[in-house]
Design a protein around this motif. Structure first.
Motif, PDB file in Angstrom:
ATOM      1  N   PHE A  60       0.827  -1.200   0.000  1.00 43.83           N
ATOM      2  CA  PHE A  60       0.000   0.000   0.000  1.00 43.83           C
ATOM      3  C   PHE A  60       0.869   1.262   0.000  1.00 43.83           C
ATOM      4  N   LEU A  61       1.976   1.223   0.731  1.00 43.45           N
ATOM      5  CA  LEU A  61       2.905   2.353   0.714  1.00 43.45           C
ATOM      6  C   LEU A  61       3.496   2.551  -0.680  1.00 43.45           C
ATOM      7  N   ARG A  62       3.802   1.460  -1.367  1.00 40.55           N
ATOM      8  CA  ARG A  62       4.305   1.566  -2.740  1.00 40.55           C
ATOM      9  C   ARG A  62       3.247   2.147  -3.669  1.00 40.55           C
ATOM     10  N   LEU A  63       1.990   1.795  -3.429  1.00 37.04           N
ATOM     11  CA  LEU A  63       0.902   2.348  -4.236  1.00 37.04           C
ATOM     12  C   LEU A  63       0.801   3.857  -4.036  1.00 37.04           C
ATOM     13  N   LEU A  64       0.936   4.327  -2.799  1.00 37.70           N
ATOM     14  CA  LEU A  64       0.894   5.760  -2.538  1.00 37.70           C
ATOM     15  C   LEU A  64       2.044   6.486  -3.246  1.00 37.70           C
ATOM     16  N   GLU A  65       3.201   5.853  -3.311  1.00 39.75           N
ATOM     17  CA  GLU A  65       4.324   6.459  -4.018  1.00 39.75           C
ATOM     18  C   GLU A  65       4.043   6.582  -5.511  1.00 39.75           C
ATOM     19  N   LYS A  66       3.261   5.635  -6.056  1.00 42.91           N
ATOM     20  CA  LYS A  66       2.939   5.679  -7.485  1.00 42.91           C
ATOM     21  C   LYS A  66       1.914   6.750  -7.808  1.00 42.91           C
ATOM     22  N   VAL A  67       0.966   6.960  -6.903  1.00 44.92           N
ATOM     23  CA  VAL A  67      -0.130   7.877  -7.191  1.00 44.92           C
ATOM     24  C   VAL A  67       0.183   9.309  -6.739  1.00 44.92           C
ATOM     25  N   THR A  68       1.311   9.500  -6.046  1.00 41.24           N
ATOM     26  CA  THR A  68       1.718  10.829  -5.604  1.00 41.24           C
ATOM     27  C   THR A  68       3.108  11.155  -6.135  1.00 41.24           C
ATOM     28  N   ASN A  69       3.471  12.413  -6.017  1.00 43.49           N
ATOM     29  CA  ASN A  69       4.804  12.870  -6.417  1.00 43.49           C
ATOM     30  C   ASN A  69       5.437  13.603  -5.249  1.00 43.49           C
ATOM     31  N   GLY A  70       6.610  13.134  -4.823  1.00 37.86           N
ATOM     32  CA  GLY A  70       7.314  13.789  -3.733  1.00 37.86           C
ATOM     33  C   GLY A  70       7.061  13.202  -2.366  1.00 37.86           C
ATOM     34  N   SER A  71       6.319  12.100  -2.286  1.00 39.33           N
ATOM     35  CA  SER A  71       6.087  11.471  -0.981  1.00 39.33           C
ATOM     36  C   SER A  71       7.362  10.819  -0.468  1.00 39.33           C
ATOM     37  N   ILE A  72       7.551  10.876   0.833  1.00 42.07           N
ATOM     38  CA  ILE A  72       8.725  10.282   1.472  1.00 42.07           C
ATOM     39  C   ILE A  72       8.246   9.248   2.488  1.00 42.07           C
ATOM     40  N   VAL A  73       8.708   8.016   2.335  1.00 45.13           N
ATOM     41  CA  VAL A  73       8.346   6.925   3.248  1.00 45.13           C
ATOM     42  C   VAL A  73       9.606   6.426   3.933  1.00 45.13           C
ATOM     43  N   GLU A  74       9.613   6.422   5.240  1.00 49.54           N
ATOM     44  CA  GLU A  74      10.738   5.912   6.019  1.00 49.54           C
ATOM     45  C   GLU A  74      10.236   4.796   6.934  1.00 49.54           C
ATOM     46  N   GLY A  79      10.480  -2.711  10.942  1.00 45.69           N
ATOM     47  CA  GLY A  79       9.184  -2.516  10.312  1.00 45.69           C
ATOM     48  C   GLY A  79       8.084  -2.127  11.274  1.00 45.69           C
ATOM     49  N   THR A  80       8.455  -1.729  12.499  1.00 41.90           N
ATOM     50  CA  THR A  80       7.446  -1.378  13.500  1.00 41.90           C
ATOM     51  C   THR A  80       7.135   0.112  13.529  1.00 41.90           C
ATOM     52  N   CYS A  81       7.842   0.908  12.738  1.00 44.84           N
ATOM     53  CA  CYS A  81       7.608   2.351  12.711  1.00 44.84           C
ATOM     54  C   CYS A  81       7.671   2.851  11.274  1.00 44.84           C
ATOM     55  N   VAL A  82       6.651   3.598  10.861  1.00 45.60           N
ATOM     56  CA  VAL A  82       6.591   4.191   9.530  1.00 45.60           C
ATOM     57  C   VAL A  82       6.417   5.697   9.668  1.00 45.60           C
ATOM     58  N   THR A  83       7.256   6.437   8.979  1.00 49.39           N
ATOM     59  CA  THR A  83       7.110   7.883   8.890  1.00 49.39           C
ATOM     60  C   THR A  83       6.756   8.230   7.456  1.00 49.39           C
ATOM     61  N   TYR A  84       5.620   8.868   7.275  1.00 51.95           N
ATOM     62  CA  TYR A  84       5.124   9.165   5.934  1.00 51.95           C
ATOM     63  C   TYR A  84       4.928  10.669   5.772  1.00 51.95           C
ATOM     64  N   THR A  85       5.642  11.234   4.815  1.00 51.56           N
ATOM     65  CA  THR A  85       5.477  12.644   4.461  1.00 51.56           C
ATOM     66  C   THR A  85       4.849  12.703   3.077  1.00 51.56           C
ATOM     67  N   PRO A  86       3.596  13.120   2.970  1.00 48.94           N
ATOM     68  CA  PRO A  86       2.892  13.035   1.688  1.00 48.94           C
ATOM     69  C   PRO A  86       3.341  14.087   0.693  1.00 48.94           C
ATOM     70  N   GLY A  87       3.216  13.722  -0.585  1.00 45.53           N
ATOM     71  CA  GLY A  87       3.484  14.658  -1.663  1.00 45.53           C
ATOM     72  C   GLY A  87       2.188  15.053  -2.352  1.00 45.53           C
ATOM     73  N   LEU A  88       2.293  15.484  -3.582  1.00 45.39           N
ATOM     74  CA  LEU A  88       1.141  15.914  -4.364  1.00 45.39           C
ATOM     75  C   LEU A  88       0.468  14.713  -5.027  1.00 45.39           C
ATOM     76  N   ILE A  89      -0.843  14.663  -4.977  1.00 49.78           N
ATOM     77  CA  ILE A  89      -1.591  13.588  -5.650  1.00 49.78           C
ATOM     78  C   ILE A  89      -1.599  13.892  -7.145  1.00 49.78           C
ATOM     79  N   VAL A  90      -0.937  13.046  -7.929  1.00 53.14           N
ATOM     80  CA  VAL A  90      -0.826  13.313  -9.361  1.00 53.14           C
ATOM     81  C   VAL A  90      -1.677  12.380 -10.203  1.00 53.14           C
ATOM     82  N   GLY A  91      -2.003  11.188  -9.694  1.00 51.93           N
ATOM     83  CA  GLY A  91      -2.773  10.235 -10.494  1.00 51.93           C
ATOM     84  C   GLY A  91      -1.935   9.694 -11.630  1.00 51.93           C
ATOM     85  N   GLY A  92      -2.518   9.632 -12.844  1.00 50.82           N
ATOM     86  CA  GLY A  92      -1.776   9.171 -14.016  1.00 50.82           C
ATOM     87  C   GLY A  92      -1.904   7.679 -14.247  1.00 50.82           C
TER      88      GLY A  92
END
Length: 370
Positions: A60-74, A79-92
């Motif tokens: 699901f995190l990989r899907l968010l990277e595909k549908v957005t631009n500039g998202s940062i996933v750490e 694997g017990t902690c995820v930091t997600y900084t969202p980017g712009l929703i671009v679609g495509g």
């Protein structure tokens, strides 16, 4: 309140929200993406033997990277902690392989939430399992969820085509989707459900006897015709490459009222489960859904709550049946990310709940207009 349209850079400057545990993982990330606010999810299954993210959550995190631009996933080492900084929703356009531990519906529902607010429409192919017992099937999303988008002013017709069916455990399904975007939603007013007008269904089977569909159909109609005479169930027997990699069969049902309210139910077969049992289980599940009342099915509550929150600064009102745990969790997330509070008015006469709010005035300024 003003127009709510956070800039792509806003996510890096706003304080991150922090949550613990794996519950509501998907909608936490969806709300973070829409609000452009970073989120930290810690203690993910830290007290279980198999700690950390599951394969479908990583997918699901990989899907968010595909549908957005500039998202940062750490993700930390365990694997017990995820930091997600969202980017712009671009679609495509893109293709995504969904983990076989969850259905394609787990991922497609998220795209339905994000697509209206993208820079471009989403044109995608999702591969994996089309029908299973945990997530909404593609049939229910296509017949019950997609029509809800018109209630919020999304006039362009979404397209969902099942190219191949896929059943557990090996999947092999393929779904082609086109989801439009809009500049802004419109407030919804849907408070009267109306009487049931008709019931429709689809009994699918793959890599099993073609009679499985007819057996599910007959047992289902034996239950539902006592409720209404207008019951029609289609059969869809898949053969060859269109049947996927594993045998499977399932029945999805849709009830429609005089005012256009939709209620759905489904049941999947498996090892040792007779087709007649699948038909009866789906029929009784639909009757339970109808007994809950409201103007939308219980499984649609998270989606409609998010869309209601993002409408213009006008009052939206929607009558629902029993408030689900997923619905309650979504209301809390919307309060955290958007500061929006919903008003809930219970009606003891039919056990329904009138849900209303004033939208935040979300406007999709990034939308490309042809």
């Amino acid at each position: 309140m003003g127009v709510f349209s956070p800039s792509p850079m806003a996510a890096t400057s706003r304080k991150a929200l922090r949550y613990e545990g794996a519950a509501n993982f998907r909608y936490r990330l969806l709300c973070a993406t829409l609000a452009k606010r970073p989120v930290i999810i810690d203690e993910i299954r830290s007290d279980e033997e198999n700690i950390g993210l599951r394969d479908y959550e990583a997918g699901f995190l990989r899907l968010l990277e595909k549908v957005t631009n500039g998202s940062i996933v750490e993700i930390n080492e365990t694997g017990t902690c995820v930091t997600y900084t969202p980017g712009l929703i671009v679609g495509g356009r893109f293709t995504h392989d969904c983990a076989h531990s969850r259905g394609i519906g787990y991922f497609l529902e998220a795209l339905v939430v994000l697509a209206p607010f993208g820079k471009k429409p989403i044109v995608a192919t999702l591969r994996g399992i089309t029908n299973e017992s945990i997530d909404l099937s593609i049939d229910v999303i296509r017949t019950a969820m997609i029509p809800l988008l018109k209630e919020f002013g999304i006039e362009d017709e979404p397209e969902i085509k099942i190219a191949k069916r896929g059943a557990p455990p090996s999947g092999g399904g393929s779904v082609q989707i086109v989801l439009p975007n809009v500049k802004a939603l419109k407030a919804v007013q849907k408070v009267h459900a109306g009487a049931i007008r008709r019931i429709r269904g689809l009994a699918y089977s793959a890599r099993v006897s073609p009679m499985f569909g007819a057996r599910m159909l007959d047992s289902c109609k034996a239950v539902l015709t006592a409720f209404t005479s207008d019951v029609f169930v289609y059969t869809d027997h898949c053969k060859g490459p269109e049947a996927g990699n594993s045998p499977g069969y399932a029945l999805s049902l849709l009830a429609e009222t005089e005012t256009g309210s939709l209620y759905s139910a489904e049941h999947c077969g498996g090892a040792g489960v007779l087709p007649e049992e699948v038909g009866e289980a789906a029929a009784f599940a639909l009757l339970e859904e109808l007994d809950r009342g409201g103007c939308v099915g219980s499984a649609m509550q998270p989606l409609v709550f998010v869309l209601m929150a993002l409408t213009p600064e006008d009052v939206s009102a929607l009558r629902i049946g029993t408030l689900t745990l997923a619905g309650v969790a979504t209301l809390r997330l919307l309060k955290d990310f958007f500061g929006i509070t919903f008003k809930l008015e219970a009606d003891e006469s039919d056990r329904s709940v009138l849900v209303s709010c004033v939208g935040v005035g979300f406007t999709n300024f990034s939308r490309v207009v042809k």
